[in-house]
Design a protein around this motif. Structure first.
Motif, short mmCIF file in Angstrom:
data_model
loop_
_atom_site.label_atom_id
_atom_site.label_comp_id
_atom_site.label_asym_id
_atom_site.label_seq_id
_atom_site.Cartn_x
_atom_site.Cartn_y
_atom_site.Cartn_z
N VAL A 91 -18.28 11.52 2.99
CA VAL A 91 -16.98 12.18 2.95
C VAL A 91 -16.10 11.40 1.97
N HIS A 92 -15.50 12.12 1.04
CA HIS A 92 -14.62 11.52 0.04
C HIS A 92 -13.19 12.01 0.27
N VAL A 93 -12.25 11.09 0.27
CA VAL A 93 -10.85 11.43 0.47
C VAL A 93 -9.99 10.47 -0.34
N SER A 94 -8.82 10.92 -0.76
CA SER A 94 -7.89 10.06 -1.50
C SER A 94 -6.95 9.36 -0.54
N ALA A 95 -6.61 8.14 -0.85
CA ALA A 95 -5.65 7.38 -0.03
C ALA A 95 -4.25 7.98 -0.20
N ASP A 96 -3.44 7.79 0.83
CA ASP A 96 -2.03 8.19 0.77
C ASP A 96 -1.26 7.21 1.64
N VAL A 97 0.09 7.29 1.60
CA VAL A 97 0.87 6.20 2.15
C VAL A 97 1.58 6.51 3.46
N SER A 98 1.73 7.77 3.82
CA SER A 98 2.48 8.09 5.02
C SER A 98 1.74 7.62 6.27
N GLY A 99 2.47 7.49 7.36
CA GLY A 99 1.83 7.13 8.61
C GLY A 99 0.78 8.15 9.02
#
Length: 446
Positions: A91-99
């Motif tokens: 599974v590939h996903v991009s990082a993000d910053v919200s909680g």
């Protein structure tokens, strides 16, 4: 046959998408997946823009031999279901910053028997946490030293889109019902999608960006890129935007500085997720409960034309000029002394580009409770109007009941001769500016 999932979140593009690029390179088949999570509020403006983005992404994937698979529900549950149904190995996903994004990432990584690959953040040019103060700490709290590090940080070359995508037979739900709130989108809402974003970027790079340093605060001229909704939804990569804008002109360098502010706020939120709701630097404020004044501000009928023009632009377009955002936010938090969270909620409801990091932390910056801020500065809306809308054209564009008042006189309709003033269908000011300023300073200094 190796199968992977490319989980799209706020990276709704095929160009310069490290997540999609890696998913295609590492597997024989890919499931390009977007999950509509009913727990995430999607007001009408963002829903309409998102629908266009998803439609455009589906078209782009079909051009590559694939398609966008859309599911409704909890993202981790839907990913787990696809893993079981199709023998997914990665599974590939991009990082993000919200909680929310950080919790989603943690839950994905806890799925047994599958490799979860988290790729660089889709929302910034410099990944949050990649730049830290020399003296220690997990993030910068002052912009200028952050900017110096940001300007010298190495940047990668933008990636091309995949040449071909092969997908398995997967059931997809429709993605036309994406709104979670009542109401219609703004009548002049911008169009979403990667192709639209790339066309805007090309137009911007071909000329207007060179004059950005001198023109970015010109309210009537609107000499801005209008790229913020595309950066928010990830139809444009901030890495590619910076790469194409370059640093050859003063305007390009100033535009880059504004993108650095985006990154600055994202690294703050990544390190301190609670600042989405709580003051980064509490000032002991006891905000006023003023529902009638708050309603007047929301509706653009405060009696101060420059403030009302900004608020009505928001309602008409789902977007607001950055200088107007500062003026309207200062008026609410300091002249009316109303909690910044009330303003942030209204912007979150209507701004198509309102992500948590930039919306909440810009509001705190104006309110004086954020990082790197001047806590007692009050923007005088009349001085701002004369400086940034000297001819009054911005006000006349968005406050039609004042369209007959010529020149700068439109900013002070209360000074018109009595017969002309009485003929206007425009409200009197909700507060005296001097009184509001003194009330705020007395409360803040107490």
């Amino acid at each position: 046959m190796r199968t992977s999932i490319a989980l799209f979140t706020r990276d709704l593009r095929v160009s310069d998408n490290p997540m999609l690029y890696a998913a295609v390179a590492g597997a024989d088949r890919v499931v390009p997946l977007f999950v509509l999570d009913p727990k995430l509020p999607t007001p009408p403006n963002r829903a309409a823009f998102l629908l266009r983005c998803l439609t455009d992404l589906d078209d782009a994937l079909r051009d590559l031999g694939g398609a966008l698979i859309v599911r409704h529900g909890d993202p981790v549950t839907e990913v787990s279901r696809l893993i079981a149904e199709h023998g997914v190995s990665d599974v590939h996903v991009s990082a993000d910053v919200s909680g929310y994004a950080q919790r989603r990432q943690g839950r994905l990584e806890a799925i047994p028997g599958v490799g979860v690959h988290v790729h660089e953040t889709v929302t910034t040019a410099a990944a949050p946490g990649s730049l830290t103060p020399t003296g220690g700490g997990d993030h910068f709290a002052v912009f200028t030293p952050y900017l110096r590090r940001w300007q010298t940080a190495a940047s990668r070359i933008p990636l091309p889109p995949p040449s071909r995508i092969t997908i398995p037979e997967v059931e997809s739900a429709g993605f036309h019902d994406v709104a979670s709130g009542e109401g219609l989108p703004a009548p002049e809402l911008a169009e979403g999608g990667e192709r639209t974003g790339r066309a805007l970027l090309s137009e911007w790079v071909d000329g207007p960006v060179a004059g950005y340093a001198d023109g970015r605060d010109d309210l009537a001229g609107d000499r801005t890129s209008r790229l913020s909704p595309h950066l928010h939804f990830g139809t444009l990569s901030p890495v590619e935007v910076l790469y194409r804008v370059g640093r050859d002109s003063q305007g390009a360098r100033e535009f880059g500085r504004q993108l650095a502010w985006r990154d600055f706020h994202h690294q703050m939120l990544a390190a301190r997720p609670r600042t989405a709701r709580e003051d980064y630097r509490p000032r002991g404020d006891r905000w006023r409960d003023a529902p009638e004044e708050l309603a007047a501000w929301r509706e653009g009928r405060t009696g101060y034309p420059i403030v009302d023009a900004g608020m009505r632009q928001l309602l008409r377009e789902g977007w607001m000029h950055n200088r107007a955002r500062m003026i309207t936010a200062s008026f609410l938090t300091k002249t009316l002394y109303v909690d910044w969270r009330a303003g942030a909620r209204h912007f979150q409801q209507h701004l198509v580009d309102a992500d948590v990091a930039n919306n909440q932390l810009n509001w705190q910056w104006v309110a004086g409770t954020g990082a790197d801020t001047r806590p007692n500065r009050v923007l005088n809306p009349l001085r701002q109007a004369i400086r940034y809308d000297p001819s009054g054209d911005y006000v006349r564009r968005y406050v039609p009941e004042l369209h007959r008042i010529p020149g700068a006189a439109v900013h002070e309709p209360w000074n018109l001769p009595v017969p002309e003033r009485r003929a206007l269908t425009y409200p009197d000011p909700v507060v005296d500016l001097a009184d509001g300023r003194q009330r705020f300073l007395s409360a803040r200094n107490a």
